[in-house]
Design an enzyme around this catalytic site. Sequence first.
Site, PDB file in Angstrom:
ATOM      1  CB  SER A 143      -0.885   0.002   1.255  1.00 42.93           C
ATOM      2  OG  SER A 143      -1.508   1.250   1.451  1.00 42.93           O
ATOM      3  CE1 TYR A 156      -3.668  -1.760   5.511  1.00 42.10           C
ATOM      4  CE2 TYR A 156      -3.536   0.534   4.831  1.00 42.10           C
ATOM      5  CZ  TYR A 156      -3.675  -0.803   4.516  1.00 42.10           C
ATOM      6  OH  TYR A 156      -3.819  -1.178   3.202  1.00 42.10           O
TER       7      TYR A 156
END
Length: 258
Positions: A143, A156
């Site tokens: 990501s 995250y």
Amino acid sequence: MATAAPSAASRIAVVTGASSGIGAATARRLAAAGYRVVLTARRKDRIEALAEEINAAGHQATAYTLDVTDRAAVDEFATAFKTIGVLVNNAGGALGADPVATGDPEDWRRMYETNVLGTLNLTQALLPKLIASGDGTVVVVSSTAGHGTYEGGGGYVAAKHGAHVLAETLRLEIVGQPVRVIEIAPGMVKTDEFALTRFGGDEDKAAKVYQGVAEPLTADDVADTITWAVTRPAHVNVDLLVLRPRAQASNTKVHRES
């Protein structure tokens, strides 16, 4: 004299987290590109339905129920193969958006186990099979959170930084082996479940993530990119590919129309 690498039509591609979103879209794309796709996820009904869809379209797919954080189950899964051509480590996800000071340690643990240890488990278990293929590819779907920080994303972000470092280190350690290591790092992708899962099913919070963004990336945009990288000539390694929607300049700079 070296033998030619097997064609894509005779190769197996394992896709984790294939029950929805980017994983499901990637499975469809790789199957259409000629790979025999093995769909793994915890939701048996979802991957079996997807396998039926892919097979009905004239391609080849098999569903295998698997929790990537269960190392014994992963090792058992790996025994089914002599060689594989592609491993797409896609299983992951985000939980919560609390600041570091008040974040839930259980959410952090679950994100690390899925995004990092799940990737480690599959990669370790299947790496000998990828090497044995003579032309293997490991894909880590990370990501843009693995390349920059933002408020409320600590857990995250930490997990995706871990996935990024795993891919980068593996590439250094296996150089000289017939295996490529590709990292695909998407930015804002609108799927049915990602934001909804992150916010515990709160539809209003999930909708605000994409509010005013005319065209966030779709799961198929990312799947198209993954398939392009995988199907480059064997000597071409796409080390890192970052993709974002045009409206997103960084993790925190997004153009939103009123």
